[in-house]
Motif scaffolding. Structure first.
Motif, PDB file in Angstrom:
ATOM      1  N   LYS A  24       0.917  -1.280  -0.124  1.00 50.78           N
ATOM      2  CA  LYS A  24      -0.017  -0.054   0.104  1.00 50.78           C
ATOM      3  C   LYS A  24       0.785   1.454  -0.096  1.00 50.78           C
ATOM      4  O   LYS A  24       0.113   2.511  -0.254  1.00 50.78           O
ATOM      5  N   ASP A  25       2.284   1.193   0.402  1.00 44.97           N
ATOM      6  CA  ASP A  25       2.930   2.366   0.373  1.00 44.97           C
ATOM      7  C   ASP A  25       3.792   2.339  -1.042  1.00 44.97           C
ATOM      8  O   ASP A  25       4.558   1.615  -1.308  1.00 44.97           O
ATOM      9  N   ILE A  26       3.755   3.660  -1.788  1.00 40.00           N
ATOM     10  CA  ILE A  26       4.167   3.567  -3.230  1.00 40.00           C
ATOM     11  C   ILE A  26       5.692   3.753  -2.997  1.00 40.00           C
ATOM     12  O   ILE A  26       6.493   3.228  -4.009  1.00 40.00           O
ATOM     13  N   SER A  27       6.168   4.639  -1.983  1.00 36.26           N
ATOM     14  CA  SER A  27       7.633   4.494  -1.999  1.00 36.26           C
ATOM     15  C   SER A  27       8.195   3.220  -1.683  1.00 36.26           C
ATOM     16  O   SER A  27       9.567   3.002  -2.353  1.00 36.26           O
ATOM     17  N   ILE A  28       7.818   2.263  -1.123  1.00 37.07           N
ATOM     18  CA  ILE A  28       8.194   0.863  -0.902  1.00 37.07           C
ATOM     19  C   ILE A  28       7.973   0.155  -2.255  1.00 37.07           C
ATOM     20  O   ILE A  28       8.934  -0.508  -2.708  1.00 37.07           O
ATOM     21  N   ALA A  29       6.701   0.172  -2.922  1.00 36.12           N
ATOM     22  CA  ALA A  29       6.489  -0.195  -4.098  1.00 36.12           C
ATOM     23  C   ALA A  29       7.797  -0.145  -5.138  1.00 36.12           C
ATOM     24  O   ALA A  29       8.134  -0.880  -6.016  1.00 36.12           O
ATOM     25  N   LYS A  30       7.907   1.230  -5.156  1.00 35.45           N
ATOM     26  CA  LYS A  30       8.923   1.905  -6.208  1.00 35.45           C
ATOM     27  C   LYS A  30      10.457   1.107  -5.917  1.00 35.45           C
ATOM     28  O   LYS A  30      11.130   0.784  -6.762  1.00 35.45           O
ATOM     29  N   ARG A  49      -4.673  -6.011  -4.724  1.00 37.89           N
ATOM     30  CA  ARG A  49      -5.205  -6.616  -3.150  1.00 37.89           C
ATOM     31  C   ARG A  49      -5.520  -5.566  -2.317  1.00 37.89           C
ATOM     32  O   ARG A  49      -6.289  -5.702  -1.490  1.00 37.89           O
ATOM     33  N   GLU A  50      -4.591  -4.538  -2.010  1.00 34.15           N
ATOM     34  CA  GLU A  50      -4.895  -3.755  -1.179  1.00 34.15           C
ATOM     35  C   GLU A  50      -6.037  -2.596  -1.582  1.00 34.15           C
ATOM     36  O   GLU A  50      -6.225  -2.423  -2.868  1.00 34.15           O
ATOM     37  N   THR A  51      -6.612  -1.754  -0.733  1.00 34.87           N
ATOM     38  CA  THR A  51      -7.625  -1.064  -0.870  1.00 34.87           C
ATOM     39  C   THR A  51      -7.255   0.125  -1.969  1.00 34.87           C
ATOM     40  O   THR A  51      -8.041   0.812  -2.606  1.00 34.87           O
ATOM     41  N   ASN A  52      -5.913   0.346  -1.998  1.00 35.83           N
ATOM     42  CA  ASN A  52      -5.620   1.721  -2.591  1.00 35.83           C
ATOM     43  C   ASN A  52      -4.490   1.153  -3.764  1.00 35.83           C
ATOM     44  O   ASN A  52      -3.785   1.774  -4.306  1.00 35.83           O
ATOM     45  N   ALA A  53      -4.887  -0.062  -4.173  1.00 37.45           N
ATOM     46  CA  ALA A  53      -3.962  -0.877  -5.288  1.00 37.45           C
ATOM     47  C   ALA A  53      -4.009   0.201  -6.477  1.00 37.45           C
ATOM     48  O   ALA A  53      -2.955   0.176  -7.325  1.00 37.45           O
ATOM     49  N   PHE A  54      -5.166   0.639  -6.814  1.00 38.59           N
ATOM     50  CA  PHE A  54      -5.343   1.396  -8.341  1.00 38.59           C
ATOM     51  C   PHE A  54      -4.346   2.438  -8.049  1.00 38.59           C
ATOM     52  O   PHE A  54      -3.569   2.827  -9.184  1.00 38.59           O
ATOM     53  N   LEU A  71       8.009  -4.815 -18.262  1.00 39.54           N
ATOM     54  CA  LEU A  71       6.558  -4.898 -18.354  1.00 39.54           C
ATOM     55  C   LEU A  71       6.029  -5.098 -17.050  1.00 39.54           C
ATOM     56  O   LEU A  71       6.484  -5.895 -16.252  1.00 39.54           O
ATOM     57  N   LEU A  72       4.990  -4.006 -16.882  1.00 42.28           N
ATOM     58  CA  LEU A  72       4.436  -4.022 -15.520  1.00 42.28           C
ATOM     59  C   LEU A  72       2.945  -4.307 -15.579  1.00 42.28           C
ATOM     60  O   LEU A  72       2.427  -3.510 -16.361  1.00 42.28           O
ATOM     61  N   GLY A  73       2.518  -5.592 -15.233  1.00 45.23           N
ATOM     62  CA  GLY A  73       1.243  -5.925 -15.337  1.00 45.23           C
ATOM     63  C   GLY A  73       0.353  -6.102 -13.949  1.00 45.23           C
ATOM     64  O   GLY A  73       1.123  -5.745 -12.749  1.00 45.23           O
ATOM     65  N   ILE A  74      -0.859  -6.195 -13.895  1.00 40.30           N
ATOM     66  CA  ILE A  74      -1.641  -6.013 -12.870  1.00 40.30           C
ATOM     67  C   ILE A  74      -2.437  -7.654 -12.388  1.00 40.30           C
ATOM     68  O   ILE A  74      -2.612  -8.254 -13.534  1.00 40.30           O
ATOM     69  N   GLY A  75      -2.210  -8.017 -11.333  1.00 40.89           N
ATOM     70  CA  GLY A  75      -2.889  -9.420 -11.046  1.00 40.89           C
ATOM     71  C   GLY A  75      -4.081  -9.084 -10.051  1.00 40.89           C
ATOM     72  O   GLY A  75      -4.324  -8.281  -9.653  1.00 40.89           O
ATOM     73  N   THR A  76      -4.587 -10.532  -9.752  1.00 45.32           N
ATOM     74  CA  THR A  76      -5.685 -10.389  -8.800  1.00 45.32           C
ATOM     75  C   THR A  76      -6.956  -9.699  -9.311  1.00 45.32           C
ATOM     76  O   THR A  76      -7.580  -9.003  -8.766  1.00 45.32           O
TER      77      THR A  76
END
Length: 220
Positions: A24-30, A49-54, A71-76
């Motif tokens: 859910k933390d964009i800085s960690i995702a980056k 999966r997280e409420t703010n995934a979008f 390539l960056l894709g979306i799952g779930t």
């Protein structure tokens, strides 16, 4: 850069592994994207999966543009509505945990590379009939490598990707690749939660690099 479906398949096969991650933390995702790319990853699945995934994915997609060959894709993805939302912000592919006709139909209509989750030979056949080029064997740890062998014995032209319980060890990866998988999806077994919490992303980079090297050695 727009890739054809065949080129996406080839990129998935090149490294043989697709990391599956969400936060859910964009800085960690980056930071995880950076570590993964440096380690050699070129196809990455971020899960819805997280409420703010979008919101996180939207920002992550823009951020990842600094890596033109990633390539960056979306799952779930469980609905055509979600597939549409993520398509709008530029997902490179869509992955579902199940075989969902409305998702398949939407992705086919829009020309999106889609990967359905299947757990039976019947589902794999249906997915193939609906145009899937790659099928996610899910949950992989319950289905086992024997499922992959059985499917490929009757449908040798379909590509299989086990996800769920795949481990970054010589023994586990050897079992999957010797069964004939196209690539593997790996999540919790690959990403050390403690290292992420401490901000030790070099640990992630090292773990991913080791897994990629192991896969290349197995393939030889």
């Amino acid at each position: 850069m727009k890739y054809t479906h065949q080129e996406i398949l080839e990129k998935m096969a090149e490294t043989g592994m697709i990391p599956v991650f969400n936060h859910k933390d964009i800085s960690i995702a980056k930071a995880v994207i950076d570590a993964s790319y440096i380690a050699g990853i070129r196809v990455f699945e971020f899960t819805n999966r997280e409420t703010n995934a979008f919101e996180v994915f939207k920002e992550l997609k823009i951020y990842s543009e600094k890596y033109p060959d990633l390539l960056l894709g979306i799952g779930t993805v469980f609905s055509a509505k979600d597939a549409s939302r993520f398509h709008y912000i530029g997902t490179d592919f869509v992955v579902s945990p199940a075989l969902i006709p409305e998702v398949a139909n939407y992705c086919t209509m829009k020309g999106i590379f889609w990967v359905p989750g299947c757990a039976t030979v019947t589902e794999v056949f249906q997915a193939k009939s609906m145009g899937a080029l790659l099928v996610k064997a899910f949950p992989g740890n319950l289905l086992g490598s024997g499922f992959i062998k059985s499917v490929l014995s009757v449908m040798p032209d379909i590509k299989m990707m086990p996800t769920g319980g795949v481990e970054p060890t010589q023994e586990n990866l050897s079992e999957w690749f010797k069964a004939g998988v196209h690539c593997v999806g790996m999540g919790s077994q690959l990403f050390d939660k403690k290292a992420i919490e401490k901000g030790e992303f070099e640990v992630l980079e090292s773990n991913i690099k080791k897994a990629l090297v192991t896969i290349q050695e197995i393939r030889k």
